[in-house]
Write a protein that holds these residues in place. Structure first.
Motif, PDB file in Angstrom:
ATOM      1  N   TRP A 194       0.818  -1.210   0.000  1.00 40.07           N
ATOM      2  CA  TRP A 194       0.000   0.000   0.000  1.00 40.07           C
ATOM      3  C   TRP A 194       0.856   1.265   0.000  1.00 40.07           C
ATOM      4  N   LYS A 195       2.017   1.218   0.624  1.00 38.96           N
ATOM      5  CA  LYS A 195       2.909   2.380   0.608  1.00 38.96           C
ATOM      6  C   LYS A 195       3.406   2.660  -0.801  1.00 38.96           C
ATOM      7  N   GLU A 196       3.754   1.596  -1.510  1.00 42.52           N
ATOM      8  CA  GLU A 196       4.180   1.766  -2.906  1.00 42.52           C
ATOM      9  C   GLU A 196       3.027   2.260  -3.768  1.00 42.52           C
ATOM     10  N   PHE A 197       1.806   1.747  -3.499  1.00 45.58           N
ATOM     11  CA  PHE A 197       0.643   2.164  -4.287  1.00 45.58           C
ATOM     12  C   PHE A 197       0.297   3.633  -4.059  1.00 45.58           C
ATOM     13  N   LEU A 198       0.324   4.062  -2.783  1.00 45.93           N
ATOM     14  CA  LEU A 198      -0.003   5.456  -2.495  1.00 45.93           C
ATOM     15  C   LEU A 198       1.066   6.421  -2.958  1.00 45.93           C
ATOM     16  N   GLY A 199       2.285   5.952  -3.159  1.00 44.75           N
ATOM     17  CA  GLY A 199       3.352   6.824  -3.626  1.00 44.75           C
ATOM     18  C   GLY A 199       3.360   7.066  -5.118  1.00 44.75           C
ATOM     19  N   LYS A 200       2.546   6.353  -5.872  1.00 45.44           N
ATOM     20  CA  LYS A 200       2.523   6.528  -7.331  1.00 45.44           C
ATOM     21  C   LYS A 200       1.837   7.841  -7.696  1.00 45.44           C
ATOM     22  N   SER A 201       2.269   8.410  -8.794  1.00 47.75           N
ATOM     23  CA  SER A 201       1.676   9.660  -9.278  1.00 47.75           C
ATOM     24  C   SER A 201       0.240   9.451  -9.752  1.00 47.75           C
ATOM     25  N   GLN A 202      -0.045   8.280 -10.319  1.00 47.41           N
ATOM     26  CA  GLN A 202      -1.396   7.975 -10.765  1.00 47.41           C
ATOM     27  C   GLN A 202      -2.377   7.952  -9.601  1.00 47.41           C
ATOM     28  N   THR A 203      -1.956   7.366  -8.477  1.00 43.21           N
ATOM     29  CA  THR A 203      -2.828   7.309  -7.307  1.00 43.21           C
ATOM     30  C   THR A 203      -3.053   8.699  -6.719  1.00 43.21           C
ATOM     31  N   LYS A 204      -1.999   9.499  -6.661  1.00 41.06           N
ATOM     32  CA  LYS A 204      -2.146  10.865  -6.134  1.00 41.06           C
ATOM     33  C   LYS A 204      -3.097  11.683  -7.003  1.00 41.06           C
ATOM     34  N   ALA A 287     -20.730  14.698 -11.369  1.00 40.93           N
ATOM     35  CA  ALA A 287     -19.535  14.313 -10.624  1.00 40.93           C
ATOM     36  C   ALA A 287     -19.211  12.838 -10.821  1.00 40.93           C
ATOM     37  N   ALA A 288     -20.248  11.978 -10.827  1.00 42.22           N
ATOM     38  CA  ALA A 288     -20.013  10.553 -11.046  1.00 42.22           C
ATOM     39  C   ALA A 288     -19.471  10.286 -12.442  1.00 42.22           C
ATOM     40  N   CYS A 289     -19.972  10.996 -13.456  1.00 43.12           N
ATOM     41  CA  CYS A 289     -19.473  10.812 -14.832  1.00 43.12           C
ATOM     42  C   CYS A 289     -18.031  11.273 -14.954  1.00 43.12           C
ATOM     43  N   ARG A 290     -17.677  12.379 -14.313  1.00 45.43           N
ATOM     44  CA  ARG A 290     -16.291  12.854 -14.368  1.00 45.43           C
ATOM     45  C   ARG A 290     -15.333  11.861 -13.721  1.00 45.43           C
ATOM     46  N   LEU A 291     -15.745  11.273 -12.618  1.00 39.61           N
ATOM     47  CA  LEU A 291     -14.885  10.286 -11.966  1.00 39.61           C
ATOM     48  C   LEU A 291     -14.827   8.982 -12.760  1.00 39.61           C
ATOM     49  N   TYR A 292     -15.941   8.609 -13.396  1.00 42.02           N
ATOM     50  CA  TYR A 292     -15.970   7.348 -14.127  1.00 42.02           C
ATOM     51  C   TYR A 292     -15.091   7.383 -15.373  1.00 42.02           C
ATOM     52  N   PHE A 293     -15.079   8.518 -16.071  1.00 41.85           N
ATOM     53  CA  PHE A 293     -14.314   8.613 -17.308  1.00 41.85           C
ATOM     54  C   PHE A 293     -12.872   9.073 -17.082  1.00 41.85           C
ATOM     55  N   ASP A 294     -12.466   9.253 -15.837  1.00 40.59           N
ATOM     56  CA  ASP A 294     -11.076   9.573 -15.534  1.00 40.59           C
ATOM     57  C   ASP A 294     -10.258   8.278 -15.464  1.00 40.59           C
ATOM     58  N   LYS A 295      -9.191   8.182 -16.237  1.00 41.00           N
ATOM     59  CA  LYS A 295      -8.393   6.952 -16.299  1.00 41.00           C
ATOM     60  C   LYS A 295      -7.701   6.662 -14.968  1.00 41.00           C
ATOM     61  N   ASN A 296      -7.185   7.694 -14.344  1.00 46.12           N
ATOM     62  CA  ASN A 296      -6.485   7.483 -13.072  1.00 46.12           C
ATOM     63  C   ASN A 296      -7.437   6.942 -11.998  1.00 46.12           C
ATOM     64  N   VAL A 297      -8.618   7.529 -11.911  1.00 46.36           N
ATOM     65  CA  VAL A 297      -9.595   7.077 -10.921  1.00 46.36           C
ATOM     66  C   VAL A 297     -10.050   5.648 -11.224  1.00 46.36           C
ATOM     67  N   LYS A 298     -10.256   5.354 -12.502  1.00 47.64           N
ATOM     68  CA  LYS A 298     -10.711   4.025 -12.882  1.00 47.64           C
ATOM     69  C   LYS A 298      -9.673   2.960 -12.554  1.00 47.64           C
ATOM     70  N   THR A 300      -7.216   3.172 -10.353  1.00 52.22           N
ATOM     71  CA  THR A 300      -7.056   3.097  -8.895  1.00 52.22           C
ATOM     72  C   THR A 300      -8.195   2.304  -8.254  1.00 52.22           C
ATOM     73  N   PHE A 301      -9.396   2.524  -8.721  1.00 50.70           N
ATOM     74  CA  PHE A 301     -10.547   1.791  -8.179  1.00 50.70           C
ATOM     75  C   PHE A 301     -10.440   0.300  -8.492  1.00 50.70           C
ATOM     76  N   ARG A 302      -9.986  -0.027  -9.695  1.00 49.30           N
ATOM     77  CA  ARG A 302      -9.818  -1.445 -10.047  1.00 49.30           C
ATOM     78  C   ARG A 302      -8.767  -2.109  -9.171  1.00 49.30           C
ATOM     79  N   TRP A 303      -7.675  -1.397  -8.896  1.00 48.84           N
ATOM     80  CA  TRP A 303      -6.620  -1.989  -8.051  1.00 48.84           C
ATOM     81  C   TRP A 303      -7.128  -2.225  -6.635  1.00 48.84           C
ATOM     82  N   ILE A 304      -7.890  -1.268  -6.106  1.00 51.44           N
ATOM     83  CA  ILE A 304      -8.405  -1.421  -4.741  1.00 51.44           C
ATOM     84  C   ILE A 304      -9.396  -2.585  -4.675  1.00 51.44           C
ATOM     85  N   MET A 305     -10.271  -2.701  -5.674  1.00 53.72           N
ATOM     86  CA  MET A 305     -11.228  -3.812  -5.690  1.00 53.72           C
ATOM     87  C   MET A 305     -10.524  -5.155  -5.862  1.00 53.72           C
TER      88      MET A 305
END
Length: 309
Positions: A194-204, A287-298, A300-305
């Motif tokens: 998780w430390k490595e994951f949170l340190g990535k620029s994509q996650t930030k 707001a949900a559409c903006r988060l859904y179509f953002d590659k970084n958010v998508k 990150t959400f897939r990795w957490i799931m």
């Protein structure tokens, strides 16, 4: 024949179009008909009161909440009528239906003739005799000697049992230590992952985008109008001045809508504050559409799931 088939297809099309129009109307009402709310907080020397109201669709659906030193109350209204009234109406209908159904039934009492008494007495005497026989049989069985197998139970040596218990305790302690070591190793590996994951620029970037949308929704749903006054005092001029300096940072939010009156010589917290606001469902959808179509958010959400699964 074709004329009848065409009429059936036409009726089905009209029904489907009507249902589609109702669904579209419901979606538009949810997205563009706002939920309006208002709140009020009042405090005097001995009493305090907080009340709020939220309504949707021009007040056809509304919720009233009130609380204070005298008690609390929650009221929900549909089409301007309290839900308790709707409940009473439905319960009355059910009770009326049950009473009409019960009135149709007639209970017939059994007729007991005088000739049945002797037969009943004979049955009682026969039952008493059978119970006496059962008691005599149980006493005869209790007097029998114990089973021979119970007397042939093997006896273990005290030292063997002592060493066996020590061996069992040693095995259980060793297994617990192994489990603790494996759990600690798993925890260390999870923390490093998780430390490595949170340190990535994509996650930030994903967390920054999400926090930005949350703040935008809070600004949208927050109260747009403030009105009232507050009498505030801590009993000490120095403490009251420090508190006013802290509250001064929130002055751009309320500005001239909310007045804070300092009281220097005594402890007091009194006032009357009112607020109003509205919330659109379309803002949450955007707001949900903006988060859904953002590659970084998508991603990150897939990795957490994936880690949760």
């Amino acid at each position: 024949m074709l004329h009848i088939l065409w009429l059936v297809i036409k009726c089905i099309g009209i029904v489907l179009a009507f249902l589609l129009a109702l669904i579209l109307l419901a979606v538009l009402l949810v997205l563009f008909c706002p939920v309006r709310y208002r709140g009020r907080a009042k405090r005097d020397a001995d009493k305090w009161e907080i009340s709020g109201r939220a309504g949707w669709l021009l007040g056809l659906v509304s919720v009233h909440i009130a609380g204070g030193s005298e008690g609390s109350r929650v009221q929900i209204r549909l089409f301007g009528i309290d839900t308790a009234v709707w409940k009473k109406l439905f319960t009355r209908k059910k009770i009326a239906g049950k009473s009409s159904y019960a009135g149709e039934k007639k209970i017939k009492a059994p007729v007991v003739s005088g000739d049945a008494e002797p037969a009943h007495r004979e049955e009682q005497t026969a039952g008493v005799q059978t119970e006496k026989l059962k008691i005599e049989k149980s006493e005869s069985f209790s007097e029998k000697p114990r089973n021979e197998k119970s007397e042939r139970v093997e006896r273990e040596n005290f030292l063997k049992r002592f060493w066996r218990s020590l061996a069992d305790k040693y095995r259980s302690i060793r297994e617990r230590v192994k489990k603790m070591i494996s759990a600690f190793r798993n925890l260390c590996s999870t923390v490093s992952l998780w430390k490595e994951f949170l340190g990535k620029s994509q996650t930030k970037a994903a967390f920054g985008r999400t926090w930005q949308q949350i703040l935008a929704l809070l600004r949208h749903a927050g109260p747009q109008k403030w009105k009232g006054y507050v009498d505030l005092g801590l009993g000490s001029p120095a403490a009251t001045g420090q508190l006013l300096a802290v509250l001064g940072a929130s002055y751009p939010l309320h500005r001239s809508c909310l007045s804070v009156n300092p009281v220097w010589d005594r402890k007091v917290l009194e006032g009357n504050v009112q607020m109003r606001g509205r919330v659109y469902g379309a803002a949450f959808l955007c707001a949900a559409c903006r988060l859904y179509f953002d590659k970084n958010v998508k991603n990150t959400f897939r990795w957490i799931m994936r880690q949760a699964g």
